[in-house]
Design a protein around this motif. Structure first.
Motif, PDB file in Angstrom:
ATOM      1  N   TYR A 130      23.415  31.201  43.483  1.00  0.00           N
ATOM      2  CA  TYR A 130      24.590  31.849  44.244  1.00  0.00           C
ATOM      3  C   TYR A 130      25.233  32.999  43.574  1.00  0.00           C
ATOM      4  O   TYR A 130      24.861  33.348  42.667  1.00  0.00           O
ATOM      5  CB  TYR A 130      25.794  30.674  44.137  1.00  0.00           C
ATOM      6  CG  TYR A 130      25.682  29.173  44.453  1.00  0.00           C
ATOM      7  CD1 TYR A 130      24.738  29.194  45.916  1.00  0.00           C
ATOM      8  CD2 TYR A 130      26.251  28.326  44.064  1.00  0.00           C
ATOM      9  CE1 TYR A 130      24.607  27.877  45.976  1.00  0.00           C
ATOM     10  CE2 TYR A 130      26.429  26.947  44.453  1.00  0.00           C
ATOM     11  CZ  TYR A 130      25.262  26.846  45.536  1.00  0.00           C
ATOM     12  OH  TYR A 130      25.199  25.397  46.004  1.00  0.00           O
ATOM     13  N   GLN A 131      26.078  33.694  44.319  1.00  0.00           N
ATOM     14  CA  GLN A 131      26.433  34.799  43.965  1.00  0.00           C
ATOM     15  C   GLN A 131      28.139  35.061  44.201  1.00  0.00           C
ATOM     16  O   GLN A 131      28.666  34.409  45.342  1.00  0.00           O
ATOM     17  CB  GLN A 131      25.896  36.169  44.600  1.00  0.00           C
ATOM     18  CG  GLN A 131      24.451  36.298  44.312  1.00  0.00           C
ATOM     19  CD  GLN A 131      23.880  37.622  45.237  1.00  0.00           C
ATOM     20  OE1 GLN A 131      24.365  38.598  45.359  1.00  0.00           O
ATOM     21  NE2 GLN A 131      22.389  37.408  45.557  1.00  0.00           N
ATOM     22  N   PHE A 132      28.805  35.576  43.287  1.00  0.00           N
ATOM     23  CA  PHE A 132      30.144  35.766  43.669  1.00  0.00           C
ATOM     24  C   PHE A 132      30.525  37.307  44.021  1.00  0.00           C
ATOM     25  O   PHE A 132      30.018  38.158  43.752  1.00  0.00           O
ATOM     26  CB  PHE A 132      30.924  35.614  42.234  1.00  0.00           C
ATOM     27  CG  PHE A 132      30.683  34.118  41.628  1.00  0.00           C
ATOM     28  CD1 PHE A 132      31.365  33.144  42.185  1.00  0.00           C
ATOM     29  CD2 PHE A 132      29.914  33.990  40.528  1.00  0.00           C
ATOM     30  CE1 PHE A 132      31.353  31.888  41.374  1.00  0.00           C
ATOM     31  CE2 PHE A 132      29.677  32.898  39.883  1.00  0.00           C
ATOM     32  CZ  PHE A 132      30.436  31.751  40.384  1.00  0.00           C
ATOM     33  N   ALA A 133      31.623  37.391  44.802  1.00  0.00           N
ATOM     34  CA  ALA A 133      32.101  38.608  45.373  1.00  0.00           C
ATOM     35  C   ALA A 133      32.717  39.625  44.188  1.00  0.00           C
ATOM     36  O   ALA A 133      32.824  40.343  44.227  1.00  0.00           O
ATOM     37  CB  ALA A 133      33.086  38.480  46.512  1.00  0.00           C
ATOM     38  N   GLY A 134      33.017  38.830  43.287  1.00  0.00           N
ATOM     39  CA  GLY A 134      34.019  39.440  42.020  1.00  0.00           C
ATOM     40  C   GLY A 134      33.921  38.572  40.700  1.00  0.00           C
ATOM     41  O   GLY A 134      33.206  37.283  40.927  1.00  0.00           O
ATOM     42  N   ARG A 144      38.919  30.578  47.147  1.00  0.00           N
ATOM     43  CA  ARG A 144      38.790  31.801  48.291  1.00  0.00           C
ATOM     44  C   ARG A 144      37.868  32.883  47.434  1.00  0.00           C
ATOM     45  O   ARG A 144      37.587  32.741  46.276  1.00  0.00           O
ATOM     46  CB  ARG A 144      40.076  32.339  48.561  1.00  0.00           C
ATOM     47  CG  ARG A 144      40.824  32.911  47.421  1.00  0.00           C
ATOM     48  CD  ARG A 144      42.264  33.196  47.942  1.00  0.00           C
ATOM     49  NE  ARG A 144      43.277  33.583  47.032  1.00  0.00           N
ATOM     50  CZ  ARG A 144      43.839  34.778  47.057  1.00  0.00           C
ATOM     51  NH1 ARG A 144      43.627  35.445  48.067  1.00  0.00           N
ATOM     52  NH2 ARG A 144      44.529  35.101  45.700  1.00  0.00           N
ATOM     53  N   ASN A 145      37.272  33.596  48.328  1.00  0.00           N
ATOM     54  CA  ASN A 145      36.659  34.773  47.776  1.00  0.00           C
ATOM     55  C   ASN A 145      37.496  36.215  47.929  1.00  0.00           C
ATOM     56  O   ASN A 145      38.180  36.328  48.618  1.00  0.00           O
ATOM     57  CB  ASN A 145      35.313  35.015  48.797  1.00  0.00           C
ATOM     58  CG  ASN A 145      34.132  34.391  48.456  1.00  0.00           C
ATOM     59  OD1 ASN A 145      33.722  34.157  47.445  1.00  0.00           O
ATOM     60  ND2 ASN A 145      33.149  33.974  49.538  1.00  0.00           N
ATOM     61  N   VAL A 146      37.343  36.842  46.689  1.00  0.00           N
ATOM     62  CA  VAL A 146      38.202  38.030  46.373  1.00  0.00           C
ATOM     63  C   VAL A 146      37.199  39.115  45.976  1.00  0.00           C
ATOM     64  O   VAL A 146      36.646  38.871  44.807  1.00  0.00           O
ATOM     65  CB  VAL A 146      39.400  37.766  45.465  1.00  0.00           C
ATOM     66  CG1 VAL A 146      40.247  39.276  45.344  1.00  0.00           C
ATOM     67  CG2 VAL A 146      40.354  36.636  46.080  1.00  0.00           C
ATOM     68  N   ARG A 147      37.161  40.190  46.617  1.00  0.00           N
ATOM     69  CA  ARG A 147      36.256  41.199  46.011  1.00  0.00           C
ATOM     70  C   ARG A 147      37.060  41.860  44.880  1.00  0.00           C
ATOM     71  O   ARG A 147      38.308  41.989  44.668  1.00  0.00           O
ATOM     72  CB  ARG A 147      36.151  42.347  47.177  1.00  0.00           C
ATOM     73  CG  ARG A 147      35.356  41.714  48.321  1.00  0.00           C
ATOM     74  CD  ARG A 147      35.078  43.184  49.176  1.00  0.00           C
ATOM     75  NE  ARG A 147      33.978  42.634  50.439  1.00  0.00           N
ATOM     76  CZ  ARG A 147      34.593  42.329  51.674  1.00  0.00           C
ATOM     77  NH1 ARG A 147      35.850  42.412  51.828  1.00  0.00           N
ATOM     78  NH2 ARG A 147      33.805  42.060  52.636  1.00  0.00           N
ATOM     79  N   PRO A 151      33.088  30.935  46.589  1.00  0.00           N
ATOM     80  CA  PRO A 151      34.207  31.309  46.078  1.00  0.00           C
ATOM     81  C   PRO A 151      34.268  31.810  44.491  1.00  0.00           C
ATOM     82  O   PRO A 151      33.397  31.399  44.025  1.00  0.00           O
ATOM     83  CB  PRO A 151      35.034  30.252  46.374  1.00  0.00           C
ATOM     84  CG  PRO A 151      34.412  29.478  47.294  1.00  0.00           C
ATOM     85  CD  PRO A 151      33.072  29.768  46.973  1.00  0.00           C
ATOM     86  N   ASN A 152      35.072  32.806  44.380  1.00  0.00           N
ATOM     87  CA  ASN A 152      35.213  33.197  42.852  1.00  0.00           C
ATOM     88  C   ASN A 152      36.700  33.301  42.257  1.00  0.00           C
ATOM     89  O   ASN A 152      36.821  33.290  41.155  1.00  0.00           O
ATOM     90  CB  ASN A 152      34.727  34.578  42.798  1.00  0.00           C
ATOM     91  CG  ASN A 152      35.892  35.694  43.459  1.00  0.00           C
ATOM     92  OD1 ASN A 152      35.791  35.820  44.818  1.00  0.00           O
ATOM     93  ND2 ASN A 152      36.057  36.821  42.769  1.00  0.00           N
ATOM     94  N   GLU A 166      41.041  42.332  48.007  1.00  0.00           N
ATOM     95  CA  GLU A 166      40.853  42.005  49.394  1.00  0.00           C
ATOM     96  C   GLU A 166      40.067  40.546  49.615  1.00  0.00           C
ATOM     97  O   GLU A 166      39.101  40.354  48.759  1.00  0.00           O
ATOM     98  CB  GLU A 166      40.149  42.755  50.108  1.00  0.00           C
ATOM     99  CG  GLU A 166      39.746  42.828  51.656  1.00  0.00           C
ATOM    100  CD  GLU A 166      38.996  43.918  51.990  1.00  0.00           C
ATOM    101  OE1 GLU A 166      38.532  43.590  53.360  1.00  0.00           O
ATOM    102  OE2 GLU A 166      38.721  44.933  51.355  1.00  0.00           O
ATOM    103  N   ASP A 167      40.558  39.478  50.287  1.00  0.00           N
ATOM    104  CA  ASP A 167      39.913  38.340  50.559  1.00  0.00           C
ATOM    105  C   ASP A 167      38.786  38.826  51.544  1.00  0.00           C
ATOM    106  O   ASP A 167      38.842  39.606  52.278  1.00  0.00           O
ATOM    107  CB  ASP A 167      40.660  37.576  51.322  1.00  0.00           C
ATOM    108  CG  ASP A 167      41.891  36.772  50.727  1.00  0.00           C
ATOM    109  OD1 ASP A 167      41.794  37.205  49.448  1.00  0.00           O
ATOM    110  OD2 ASP A 167      42.754  36.067  51.085  1.00  0.00           O
ATOM    111  N   VAL A 168      37.494  38.082  51.006  1.00  0.00           N
ATOM    112  CA  VAL A 168      36.254  38.343  51.664  1.00  0.00           C
ATOM    113  C   VAL A 168      36.435  37.114  53.005  1.00  0.00           C
ATOM    114  O   VAL A 168      36.865  35.954  52.837  1.00  0.00           O
ATOM    115  CB  VAL A 168      35.320  37.813  50.976  1.00  0.00           C
ATOM    116  CG1 VAL A 168      33.909  37.663  51.669  1.00  0.00           C
ATOM    117  CG2 VAL A 168      35.041  38.692  49.982  1.00  0.00           C
ATOM    118  N   PRO A 169      36.324  37.766  54.341  1.00  0.00           N
ATOM    119  CA  PRO A 169      36.526  36.903  55.337  1.00  0.00           C
ATOM    120  C   PRO A 169      35.830  35.469  55.409  1.00  0.00           C
ATOM    121  O   PRO A 169      35.969  34.597  56.335  1.00  0.00           O
ATOM    122  CB  PRO A 169      36.117  37.693  56.843  1.00  0.00           C
ATOM    123  CG  PRO A 169      36.221  39.137  56.084  1.00  0.00           C
ATOM    124  CD  PRO A 169      35.861  39.033  54.669  1.00  0.00           C
TER     125      PRO A 169
END
Length: 244
Positions: A94-98, A120-123, A55-56, A226-229
Motif C-alpha cells: 500500500y501507499q499513503f498520499a502523505g 480519509r486521504n489527505v495529500r 487512507p492516511n 487537500e482531500d484525495v477524491p
C-alpha cells in the motif's frame, strides 16, 4: 476484495460489536491497531498497476471512559500505532498520499469497548522528526548535536547519579542519526552492545547507567491538506473482541 470477503468482514464486525455490547470490556491499543489495519484493507484503492492508495488520516472515536484511559498515553500510543500501520502497508504494497495522522476523540454515542473509525486521504509533504523518550518524557532532537548527561550544561539533563555530566551525544541531520559515547565513566550500551559510536535506527535503545533512552523517527505532515477524491469520509463502529 471479492464479494465473499466483504460479506465475511461484515459478519465479523456484527459479531464483534454484539460481543462488545454484551461484555463491555474496555478497548485495548492492539484492538485499535487491528481496526485500523482492517480500515486500510477495506479502503485500499488500486489507482495504477503498481500503486494501491490507502487512507492516511484517521480519527479514532471511543467511549468517554475508553478515551480518558487511552488518551493519557499521548504520543507514545499514536506513534506506535502509526508505526504498526506503516509496517502493514509495506507488507501489503500500500501507499499513503502523505504522512500518517492519527488522533483520538471521545464519542458519547459509543459504548465502552466500541471503536469508531473515520478515515480519509489527505495529500501533504512529509518531514521526519527525531525524538527520544527518557523516563516517560519525550524530547525533540534539533538538527546537529544534542548532548545528554547529568550536568546542567547538557542539552538534555537526566537525573541519574550513575551517568556522567556529559555522557553521550546524539547527532541528527534530518535523515540520519548517530550516537557517540563521550568517554563516560560507566560507559553506554546500544541494543545490548557496548556503544562507542553507532548509527541509530528508529526504536534503538541506549542504556546509560540506570536510564534507558529510546530513539524514534516520527513523521510530521506539512503543507497541502487537500482531500484525495478516491476516498470519502466513512465511519463504522468495529471491535476486535479476540485481540487479534
Amino acid at each position: 476484495m471479492g464479494i465473499l470477503d466483504r460479506i465475511e468482514r461484515g459478519l465479523e464486525r456484527a459479531v464483534n460489536t454484539a460481543f462488545a455490547r454484551t461484555f463491555r470490556s474496555g478497548v485495548q491499543p492492539v484492538e485499535i491497531t487491528s481496526a485500523l489495519r482492517r480500515e486500510l484493507d477495506t479502503k485500499a484503492s488500486v489507482v495504477a498497476r503498481d500503486r494501491i492508495l490507502v487512507p492516511n488520516v484517521f480519527t479514532v472515536r471511543l467511549s468517554r471512559p475508553d478515551f480518558d484511559r487511552l488518551s493519557g498515553m499521548g504520543r507514545t500510543l499514536t506513534d506506535e500505532i502509526a508505526k504498526q500501520l506503516t509496517k502493514h502497508a509495506q507488507s501489503q504494497g500500500y501507499q499513503f498520499a502523505g504522512g500518517i495522522r492519527l488522533k483520538l476523540e471521545p464519542d458519547i454515542a459509543l459504548s465502552v469497548g466500541l471503536i469508531g473509525i473515520d478515515a480519509r486521504n489527505v495529500r501533504g509533504s512529509v518531514t521526519w522528526l527525531a525524538v527520544v523518550d527518557i523516563n516517560g518524557r519525550r524530547h525533540n532532537l534539533k538538527k546537529g548535536v544534542t548532548v545528554v548527561g547529568r550536568g546542567t550544561d547538557a542539552d538534555i539533563t537526566v537525573n541519574d547519579s550513575s551517568i556522567s555530566r556529559r555522557h553521550i551525544e546524539l547527532t541528527w541531520d534530518g535523515t540520519r542519526a548517530q550516537a557517540k559515547d563521550l568517554g563516560s565513566t560507566n560507559g553506554s550500551r546500544i541494543n545490548g552492545s557496548r556503544l562507542t559510536i553507532s548509527g541509530l535506527e528508529s526504536g534503538s535503545a541506549i542504556e546509560l547507567g540506570a536510564t534507558t533512552i529510546v530513539f524514534h523517527v516520527v513523521p510530521e505532515t506539512k503543507g497541502n491538506t487537500e482531500d484525495v477524491p478516491a476516498h470519502s469520509r466513512t465511519s463504522a463502529p468495529v471491535r476486535d473482541a479476540f485481540g487479534s
